[in-house]
Design an enzyme around this catalytic site. Sequence first.
Site, PDB file in Angstrom:
ATOM      1  N   TYR A  53      24.916 -15.923  -6.478  1.00 48.99           N
ATOM      2  CA  TYR A  53      25.303 -14.885  -7.426  1.00 48.99           C
ATOM      3  C   TYR A  53      24.179 -14.600  -8.410  1.00 48.99           C
ATOM      4  O   TYR A  53      23.951 -13.481  -8.830  1.00 48.99           O
ATOM      5  CB  TYR A  53      26.575 -15.288  -8.189  1.00 48.99           C
ATOM      6  CG  TYR A  53      27.187 -14.106  -8.881  1.00 48.99           C
ATOM      7  CD1 TYR A  53      26.891 -13.819 -10.218  1.00 48.99           C
ATOM      8  CD2 TYR A  53      28.016 -13.232  -8.188  1.00 48.99           C
ATOM      9  CE1 TYR A  53      27.423 -12.716 -10.844  1.00 48.99           C
ATOM     10  CE2 TYR A  53      28.557 -12.128  -8.815  1.00 48.99           C
ATOM     11  CZ  TYR A  53      28.246 -11.874 -10.145  1.00 48.99           C
ATOM     12  OH  TYR A  53      28.769 -10.760 -10.746  1.00 48.99           O
TER      13      TYR A  53
ATOM     14  N   PHE B 210      17.073  17.819  -8.329  1.00 49.60           N
ATOM     15  CA  PHE B 210      17.764  17.255  -7.176  1.00 49.60           C
ATOM     16  C   PHE B 210      19.218  17.070  -7.595  1.00 49.60           C
ATOM     17  O   PHE B 210      19.509  16.707  -8.737  1.00 49.60           O
ATOM     18  CB  PHE B 210      17.158  15.930  -6.669  1.00 49.60           C
ATOM     19  CG  PHE B 210      17.899  15.486  -5.451  1.00 49.60           C
ATOM     20  CD1 PHE B 210      18.831  14.465  -5.526  1.00 49.60           C
ATOM     21  CD2 PHE B 210      17.771  16.176  -4.261  1.00 49.60           C
ATOM     22  CE1 PHE B 210      19.583  14.129  -4.426  1.00 49.60           C
ATOM     23  CE2 PHE B 210      18.519  15.846  -3.149  1.00 49.60           C
ATOM     24  CZ  PHE B 210      19.426  14.815  -3.232  1.00 49.60           C
ATOM     25  N   THR B 211      20.132  17.275  -6.657  1.00 49.64           N
ATOM     26  CA  THR B 211      21.557  17.341  -6.984  1.00 49.64           C
ATOM     27  C   THR B 211      22.035  16.152  -7.816  1.00 49.64           C
ATOM     28  O   THR B 211      22.551  16.314  -8.911  1.00 49.64           O
ATOM     29  CB  THR B 211      22.393  17.369  -5.688  1.00 49.64           C
ATOM     30  OG1 THR B 211      21.721  16.597  -4.711  1.00 49.64           O
ATOM     31  CG2 THR B 211      22.527  18.778  -5.180  1.00 49.64           C
TER      32      THR B 211
ATOM     33  N   ASP C  70      10.721  10.003  -9.430  1.00 53.07           N
ATOM     34  CA  ASP C  70      11.776   9.821  -8.440  1.00 53.07           C
ATOM     35  C   ASP C  70      11.011   9.470  -7.168  1.00 53.07           C
ATOM     36  O   ASP C  70      10.448  10.351  -6.515  1.00 53.07           O
ATOM     37  CB  ASP C  70      12.604  11.094  -8.276  1.00 53.07           C
ATOM     38  CG  ASP C  70      13.619  10.941  -7.153  1.00 53.07           C
ATOM     39  OD1 ASP C  70      14.569  11.748  -7.091  1.00 53.07           O
ATOM     40  OD2 ASP C  70      13.464  10.019  -6.319  1.00 53.07           O
TER      41      ASP C  70
ATOM     42  N   LYS D 246      15.399   5.782   2.005  1.00 48.36           N
ATOM     43  CA  LYS D 246      14.455   6.672   2.682  1.00 48.36           C
ATOM     44  C   LYS D 246      13.207   5.877   3.030  1.00 48.36           C
ATOM     45  O   LYS D 246      13.236   5.114   3.994  1.00 48.36           O
ATOM     46  CB  LYS D 246      14.116   7.907   1.821  1.00 48.36           C
ATOM     47  CG  LYS D 246      15.272   8.895   1.702  1.00 48.36           C
ATOM     48  CD  LYS D 246      16.268   8.445   0.660  1.00 48.36           C
ATOM     49  CE  LYS D 246      17.201   9.537   0.255  1.00 48.36           C
ATOM     50  NZ  LYS D 246      18.315   9.036  -0.579  1.00 48.36           N
TER      51      LYS D 246
ATOM     52  N   ARG E 177      21.073  23.382   2.327  1.00 50.86           N
ATOM     53  CA  ARG E 177      20.385  23.156   1.058  1.00 50.86           C
ATOM     54  C   ARG E 177      20.098  24.527   0.462  1.00 50.86           C
ATOM     55  O   ARG E 177      18.962  24.986   0.415  1.00 50.86           O
ATOM     56  CB  ARG E 177      19.087  22.376   1.256  1.00 50.86           C
ATOM     57  CG  ARG E 177      19.245  20.982   1.834  1.00 50.86           C
ATOM     58  CD  ARG E 177      19.636  19.935   0.817  1.00 50.86           C
ATOM     59  NE  ARG E 177      21.055  19.957   0.503  1.00 50.86           N
ATOM     60  CZ  ARG E 177      21.632  19.074  -0.314  1.00 50.86           C
ATOM     61  NH1 ARG E 177      20.903  18.156  -0.893  1.00 50.86           N
ATOM     62  NH2 ARG E 177      22.925  19.136  -0.554  1.00 50.86           N
TER      63      ARG E 177
ATOM     64  N   PHE F 219      29.331  20.851  -2.180  1.00 49.52           N
ATOM     65  CA  PHE F 219      28.859  20.882  -0.792  1.00 49.52           C
ATOM     66  C   PHE F 219      29.388  19.685   0.012  1.00 49.52           C
ATOM     67  O   PHE F 219      29.488  19.731   1.218  1.00 49.52           O
ATOM     68  CB  PHE F 219      27.330  20.907  -0.746  1.00 49.52           C
ATOM     69  CG  PHE F 219      26.682  19.793  -1.499  1.00 49.52           C
ATOM     70  CD1 PHE F 219      26.374  19.941  -2.855  1.00 49.52           C
ATOM     71  CD2 PHE F 219      26.432  18.577  -0.902  1.00 49.52           C
ATOM     72  CE1 PHE F 219      25.809  18.908  -3.575  1.00 49.52           C
ATOM     73  CE2 PHE F 219      25.869  17.538  -1.615  1.00 49.52           C
ATOM     74  CZ  PHE F 219      25.554  17.703  -2.953  1.00 49.52           C
TER      75      PHE F 219
HETATM   76  C1  LIG Z   1      14.859  13.017  -4.023  1.00 47.67           C
HETATM   77  C2  LIG Z   1      16.109  12.215  -4.088  1.00 47.67           C
HETATM   78  C3  LIG Z   1      16.993  12.173  -3.003  1.00 47.67           C
HETATM   79  O1  LIG Z   1      16.686  12.846  -1.880  1.00 47.67           O
HETATM   80  C4  LIG Z   1      18.197  11.406  -3.103  1.00 47.67           C
HETATM   81  C5  LIG Z   1      19.168  11.374  -2.062  1.00 47.67           C
HETATM   82  N1  LIG Z   1      18.983  12.132  -1.007  1.00 47.67           N
HETATM   83  C6  LIG Z   1      19.806  12.399  -0.017  1.00 47.67           C
HETATM   84  C7  LIG Z   1      21.242  11.908   0.056  1.00 47.67           C
HETATM   85  C8  LIG Z   1      22.078  12.991  -0.557  1.00 47.67           C
HETATM   86  C9  LIG Z   1      22.409  12.897  -1.892  1.00 47.67           C
HETATM   87  C10 LIG Z   1      23.185  13.904  -2.482  1.00 47.67           C
HETATM   88  C11 LIG Z   1      23.583  15.014  -1.739  1.00 47.67           C
HETATM   89  C12 LIG Z   1      23.216  15.103  -0.393  1.00 47.67           C
HETATM   90  C13 LIG Z   1      22.451  14.109   0.192  1.00 47.67           C
HETATM   91  C14 LIG Z   1      19.315  13.318   1.004  1.00 47.67           C
HETATM   92  O2  LIG Z   1      19.991  13.512   2.023  1.00 47.67           O
HETATM   93  O3  LIG Z   1      18.198  13.890   0.797  1.00 47.67           O
HETATM   94  C15 LIG Z   1      18.422  10.702  -4.312  1.00 47.67           C
HETATM   95  C16 LIG Z   1      19.683   9.857  -4.525  1.00 47.67           C
HETATM   96  O4  LIG Z   1      19.495   8.657  -3.805  1.00 47.67           O
HETATM   97  P1  LIG Z   1      20.763   7.917  -3.172  1.00 47.67           P
HETATM   98  O5  LIG Z   1      21.305   8.784  -2.087  1.00 47.67           O
HETATM   99  O6  LIG Z   1      20.214   6.612  -2.629  1.00 47.67           O
HETATM  100  O7  LIG Z   1      21.756   7.692  -4.274  1.00 47.67           O
HETATM  101  C17 LIG Z   1      17.510  10.764  -5.345  1.00 47.67           C
HETATM  102  N2  LIG Z   1      16.378  11.523  -5.229  1.00 47.67           N
END
Ligand SMILES: CC1=C(O)/C(=C\N=C(/Cc2ccccc2)C(=O)O)C(COP(=O)(O)O)=CN1
Length: 456
Positions: free
Chosen positions: A71, A123-124, A215, A258, A382, A448
């Site tokens: 832990y 970014f969303t 980021d 990623k 997108r 979305f």
């Molecule tokens: C530049 C960037 C990203 O691309 C990202 C996540 N991407 C995603 C996953 C996603 C997130 C929200 C809506 C649709 C798809 C991607 O499909 O592209 C995050 C959040 O990271 P997280 O998913 O690990 O929480 C932070 N910055």
Amino acid sequence: KKYMPEPFKIKSVEPLRILPREEREKVIKEAGYNTFLTKSRDTYIDLLTDSGTNAMSDRQWAGLMVGDEAYAGSENFYHLEETVRDIFGFKYVVPTHQGRGAENLISRILIKPGTYVPGNMYFTTTRTHQEMNGGTFVDVIIDEAHEPDRADVDFKGNVDLDKYEALIKKVGADKIPYITVGVTVNLAGGQPVSMQNLKDVHALSKKYGIRVIFDATRCVENAYFIKTREKGYENKTIKEIVREMFSYADGCTMSGKKDGIVNMGGFLAMNEEELYDAARSLVVVFEGMPSYGGMSGRDMEALAIGFQEAMDFNYIKHRVQQVEYLGEKLMEKGIPIVKPIGGHAVFLDARAFLPHIPQSQYPAQALAAAIFVDSGVRTMERGNVSAGRDKDGNEYFPKLELVRLTIPRRVYTYAHMDYVAESVINTYEHREDVKGLKWTYEPPVLRFFTGRFEPI
Ligand SMILES: CC1=C(O)/C(=C\N=C(/Cc2ccccc2)C(=O)O)C(COP(=O)(O)O)=CN1
């Protein structure tokens, strides 16, 4: 043009099935023409996202066997911590379950109502966390980033220093807790930021005492573009370039899903001790102890190994060139895509692809659904749907109305890319059959993910 053959061999496989067309038509209808609501089992090639969908290596799988699930003080945390220090150079690391975990922490700690957070395109999830804490996101990316067809611009992710300084002068540096710099910029089409621009943003930020937070989600792809496009870096290793990039940041949020090549994981890293102390106490509320932050020991081990593997030039060269391969096959047929081709995806310009569908009828959403019906290839909207509505309930109608063909790392072969290209080309040849869409259910936040549509 030579494309890097896969620098790996396949050790285990996941059999895939291709549904017949009439089945696919039923699937997309039941999913409300929203690819987020389709099932993996009904998908042949899954290009929805490169987030968490990447293939781990045998060393990473072996790493799961040495998961120290203590832990407190897990051995794997120290391996992750020393890996982040070695590759990124930050003093402190707070693990989180994924990127959003890190965005939640830093937004709650640094963003107060009435502050402004500049960034190179939104970014969303990042913008949502900033706004939920009373901040206002301000886009300071160069204008060219909002134009789909700009093959002449090598670093479309760059910050426009004049826009940034104008904001500082307008609202005052004390109202700007940090600038968030995406490396690469996902919604601009996976576009990189040059080392020179990172240097300049850091210098300008320090002049006004403003923190720089990256980021870092696709930072290895960004390093590859610096090595292959920016003068003076051709002989540097990926690791050297990454280390220099992050020397121009005070901290970063990282989605390990990623470029960390894992299925779950992330972290918040920084150099400031008081930011670290604040994050360590807040992480307990949302993610768990500062030494596991919502990750199991085995996941932290896989993430540490994943970043070490990501430093291999052949790995990242193949990864980016496979995306380029798909993009160039589409360009050969005159299909409108975002240029230059990005690091993690080919983005179709749905506005140019479907000129007969007004943005109010969601052309990118309609195109993603049409491609799924044509081939069982799953992609992601997108565009106007993802952009959502502003505080007054008005749609943003972003200039970029895109469908993202997102290539997971080490999962598909070039033959899969040929199949995808064939489907996009076929859909293009029958593009006048694609109909606009209207909502049957519009969610209030991040619409979305669960929104549903029907053809007009
Ligand atoms: C530049 C960037 C990203 O691309 C990202 C996540 N991407 C995603 C996953 C996603 C997130 C929200 C809506 C649709 C798809 C991607 O499909 O592209 C995050 C959040 O990271 P997280 O998913 O690990 O929480 C932070 N910055």
